[in-house]
Design a protein around this motif. Structure first.
Motif, PDB file in Angstrom:
ATOM      1  N   ALA A  48       0.827  -1.205   0.000  1.00 45.61           N
ATOM      2  CA  ALA A  48       0.000   0.000   0.000  1.00 45.61           C
ATOM      3  C   ALA A  48       0.865   1.260   0.000  1.00 45.61           C
ATOM      4  O   ALA A  48       2.055   1.223   0.331  1.00 45.61           O
ATOM      5  N   MET A  49       0.247   2.358  -0.325  1.00 48.06           N
ATOM      6  CA  MET A  49       0.938   3.642  -0.312  1.00 48.06           C
ATOM      7  C   MET A  49       1.303   4.001   1.127  1.00 48.06           C
ATOM      8  O   MET A  49       0.661   3.555   2.077  1.00 48.06           O
ATOM      9  N   VAL A  50       2.361   4.793   1.269  1.00 54.85           N
ATOM     10  CA  VAL A  50       2.852   5.232   2.581  1.00 54.85           C
ATOM     11  C   VAL A  50       2.992   6.750   2.587  1.00 54.85           C
ATOM     12  O   VAL A  50       2.911   7.399   1.538  1.00 54.85           O
ATOM     13  N   GLY A  51       3.246   7.304   3.772  1.00 51.79           N
ATOM     14  CA  GLY A  51       3.447   8.741   3.889  1.00 51.79           C
ATOM     15  C   GLY A  51       4.710   9.185   3.170  1.00 51.79           C
ATOM     16  O   GLY A  51       5.592   8.381   2.850  1.00 51.79           O
ATOM     17  N   GLY A  52       4.814  10.486   2.928  1.00 50.60           N
ATOM     18  CA  GLY A  52       5.921  11.039   2.161  1.00 50.60           C
ATOM     19  C   GLY A  52       7.298  10.706   2.698  1.00 50.60           C
ATOM     20  O   GLY A  52       8.192  10.327   1.941  1.00 50.60           O
ATOM     21  N   ALA A  53       7.503  10.829   4.009  1.00 44.47           N
ATOM     22  CA  ALA A  53       8.826  10.552   4.588  1.00 44.47           C
ATOM     23  C   ALA A  53       9.205   9.086   4.405  1.00 44.47           C
ATOM     24  O   ALA A  53      10.342   8.768   4.037  1.00 44.47           O
ATOM     25  N   GLU A  54       8.263   8.169   4.653  1.00 45.25           N
ATOM     26  CA  GLU A  54       8.533   6.725   4.499  1.00 45.25           C
ATOM     27  C   GLU A  54       8.777   6.365   3.039  1.00 45.25           C
ATOM     28  O   GLU A  54       9.557   5.476   2.731  1.00 45.25           O
ATOM     29  N   ARG A  55       8.095   7.048   2.157  1.00 43.65           N
ATOM     30  CA  ARG A  55       8.202   6.758   0.731  1.00 43.65           C
ATOM     31  C   ARG A  55       9.633   6.912   0.229  1.00 43.65           C
ATOM     32  O   ARG A  55      10.121   6.087  -0.545  1.00 43.65           O
ATOM     33  N   LEU A  68       6.970  16.305   0.540  1.00 44.94           N
ATOM     34  CA  LEU A  68       7.081  14.860   0.338  1.00 44.94           C
ATOM     35  C   LEU A  68       5.678  14.266   0.370  1.00 44.94           C
ATOM     36  O   LEU A  68       5.112  14.040   1.427  1.00 44.94           O
ATOM     37  N   ARG A  69       5.140  14.014  -0.788  1.00 41.86           N
ATOM     38  CA  ARG A  69       3.769  13.503  -0.902  1.00 41.86           C
ATOM     39  C   ARG A  69       3.730  11.985  -0.711  1.00 41.86           C
ATOM     40  O   ARG A  69       4.691  11.286  -0.998  1.00 41.86           O
ATOM     41  N   GLY A  71       2.773   8.089  -1.387  1.00 43.40           N
ATOM     42  CA  GLY A  71       2.844   7.280  -2.600  1.00 43.40           C
ATOM     43  C   GLY A  71       3.438   5.926  -2.286  1.00 43.40           C
ATOM     44  O   GLY A  71       3.556   5.533  -1.119  1.00 43.40           O
ATOM     45  N   HIS A  72       3.849   5.215  -3.300  1.00 39.53           N
ATOM     46  CA  HIS A  72       4.491   3.912  -3.113  1.00 39.53           C
ATOM     47  C   HIS A  72       5.958   4.113  -2.753  1.00 39.53           C
ATOM     48  O   HIS A  72       6.585   5.087  -3.153  1.00 39.53           O
ATOM     49  N   VAL A  73       6.498   3.177  -1.987  1.00 38.57           N
ATOM     50  CA  VAL A  73       7.889   3.257  -1.540  1.00 38.57           C
ATOM     51  C   VAL A  73       8.819   3.326  -2.748  1.00 38.57           C
ATOM     52  O   VAL A  73       8.659   2.577  -3.717  1.00 38.57           O
ATOM     53  N   ILE A  74       9.798   4.215  -2.667  1.00 37.64           N
ATOM     54  CA  ILE A  74      10.806   4.374  -3.716  1.00 37.64           C
ATOM     55  C   ILE A  74      12.008   3.511  -3.342  1.00 37.64           C
ATOM     56  O   ILE A  74      12.511   3.588  -2.222  1.00 37.64           O
ATOM     57  N   THR A  75      12.470   2.692  -4.279  1.00 37.09           N
ATOM     58  CA  THR A  75      13.643   1.854  -4.034  1.00 37.09           C
ATOM     59  C   THR A  75      14.625   1.988  -5.194  1.00 37.09           C
ATOM     60  O   THR A  75      14.249   2.376  -6.300  1.00 37.09           O
ATOM     61  N   GLU A  76      15.861   1.638  -4.919  1.00 34.51           N
ATOM     62  CA  GLU A  76      16.877   1.581  -5.972  1.00 34.51           C
ATOM     63  C   GLU A  76      16.671   0.304  -6.777  1.00 34.51           C
ATOM     64  O   GLU A  76      16.159  -0.692  -6.262  1.00 34.51           O
ATOM     65  N   ARG A  77      17.123   0.319  -8.002  1.00 33.21           N
ATOM     66  CA  ARG A  77      16.925  -0.836  -8.888  1.00 33.21           C
ATOM     67  C   ARG A  77      17.605  -2.102  -8.364  1.00 33.21           C
ATOM     68  O   ARG A  77      17.163  -3.205  -8.631  1.00 33.21           O
ATOM     69  N   ALA A  78      18.679  -1.964  -7.585  1.00 36.98           N
ATOM     70  CA  ALA A  78      19.424  -3.118  -7.083  1.00 36.98           C
ATOM     71  C   ALA A  78      18.827  -3.705  -5.803  1.00 36.98           C
ATOM     72  O   ALA A  78      19.254  -4.771  -5.366  1.00 36.98           O
ATOM     73  N   HIS A  79      17.839  -3.047  -5.235  1.00 39.87           N
ATOM     74  CA  HIS A  79      17.233  -3.527  -3.987  1.00 39.87           C
ATOM     75  C   HIS A  79      16.619  -4.906  -4.186  1.00 39.87           C
ATOM     76  O   HIS A  79      16.073  -5.214  -5.240  1.00 39.87           O
ATOM     77  N   VAL A  80      16.727  -5.748  -3.158  1.00 41.66           N
ATOM     78  CA  VAL A  80      16.154  -7.089  -3.194  1.00 41.66           C
ATOM     79  C   VAL A  80      15.320  -7.278  -1.929  1.00 41.66           C
ATOM     80  O   VAL A  80      15.770  -6.941  -0.842  1.00 41.66           O
ATOM     81  N   CYS A  81      14.118  -7.798  -2.077  1.00 37.88           N
ATOM     82  CA  CYS A  81      13.292  -8.101  -0.911  1.00 37.88           C
ATOM     83  C   CYS A  81      12.639  -9.467  -1.101  1.00 37.88           C
ATOM     84  O   CYS A  81      12.771 -10.085  -2.153  1.00 37.88           O
ATOM     85  N   GLY A  82      11.903  -9.909  -0.119  1.00 35.79           N
ATOM     86  CA  GLY A  82      11.265 -11.219  -0.169  1.00 35.79           C
ATOM     87  C   GLY A  82      10.023 -11.279  -1.042  1.00 35.79           C
ATOM     88  O   GLY A  82       9.425 -12.337  -1.199  1.00 35.79           O
ATOM     89  N   GLN A  83       9.638 -10.173  -1.646  1.00 37.43           N
ATOM     90  CA  GLN A  83       8.422 -10.138  -2.460  1.00 37.43           C
ATOM     91  C   GLN A  83       8.713 -10.143  -3.964  1.00 37.43           C
ATOM     92  O   GLN A  83       7.811  -9.898  -4.769  1.00 37.43           O
TER      93      GLN A  83
END
Length: 128
Positions: A48-55, A68-69, A71-83
């Motif tokens: 889900a979308m999160v607050g601006g600072a968390e995003r 900071l509006r 939206g969806h979390v911003i990640t770097e292209r190299a990031h890896v998660c369990g999803q």
């Protein structure tokens, strides 16, 4: 004219991301949940979308002069998660493009089948 340049840039960006993913393996650049903003960062639409600072926190942005509006979390292209999810049918792309980006699924299909000696014993070595 500007529209053609934007389409060309988007195509180049996708090629950069596809190449990065096929060289590196599972990461945001190749994830179905991830929508690129540039060739370096994008939004993860898995949650889900999160607050601006968390995003923006995942890429280290804390204090900026713009609002900071949410939206969806911003990640770097190299990031890896369990999803991580890649259900894209890479074979639907033209073969020259797949070769250009180093599509790993091409190597998997052209690899010779394992012979019996390579499969005996599984991960713990040959059976006694």
């Amino acid at each position: 004219m500007a529209e053609a340049a934007e389409r060309r840039e988007r195509g180049t960006r996708q090629e950069v991301l596809d190449t990065f993913y096929h060289q590196r393996g599972p990461c945001c650049a190749g994830c179905d949940w991830w929508h690129s903003i540039s060739s370096l960062v994008g939004e993860c639409h898995q949650s889900a979308m999160v607050g601006g600072a968390e995003r923006w926190a995942a890429i280290g942005i804390e204090n900026v002069s713009m609002p900071l509006r949410a939206g969806h979390v911003i990640t770097e292209r190299a990031h890896v998660c369990g999803q991580f999810k890649d259900e894209f049918d890479w074979s639907s792309l033209p073969l020259p493009y797949r070769k250009q980006i180093g599509d790993r699924t091409l190597a998997a299909k052209s690899a010779p089948p394992l012979n019996r000696s390579e499969t005996d014993g599984g991960r713990h070595g040959p059976e006694a």
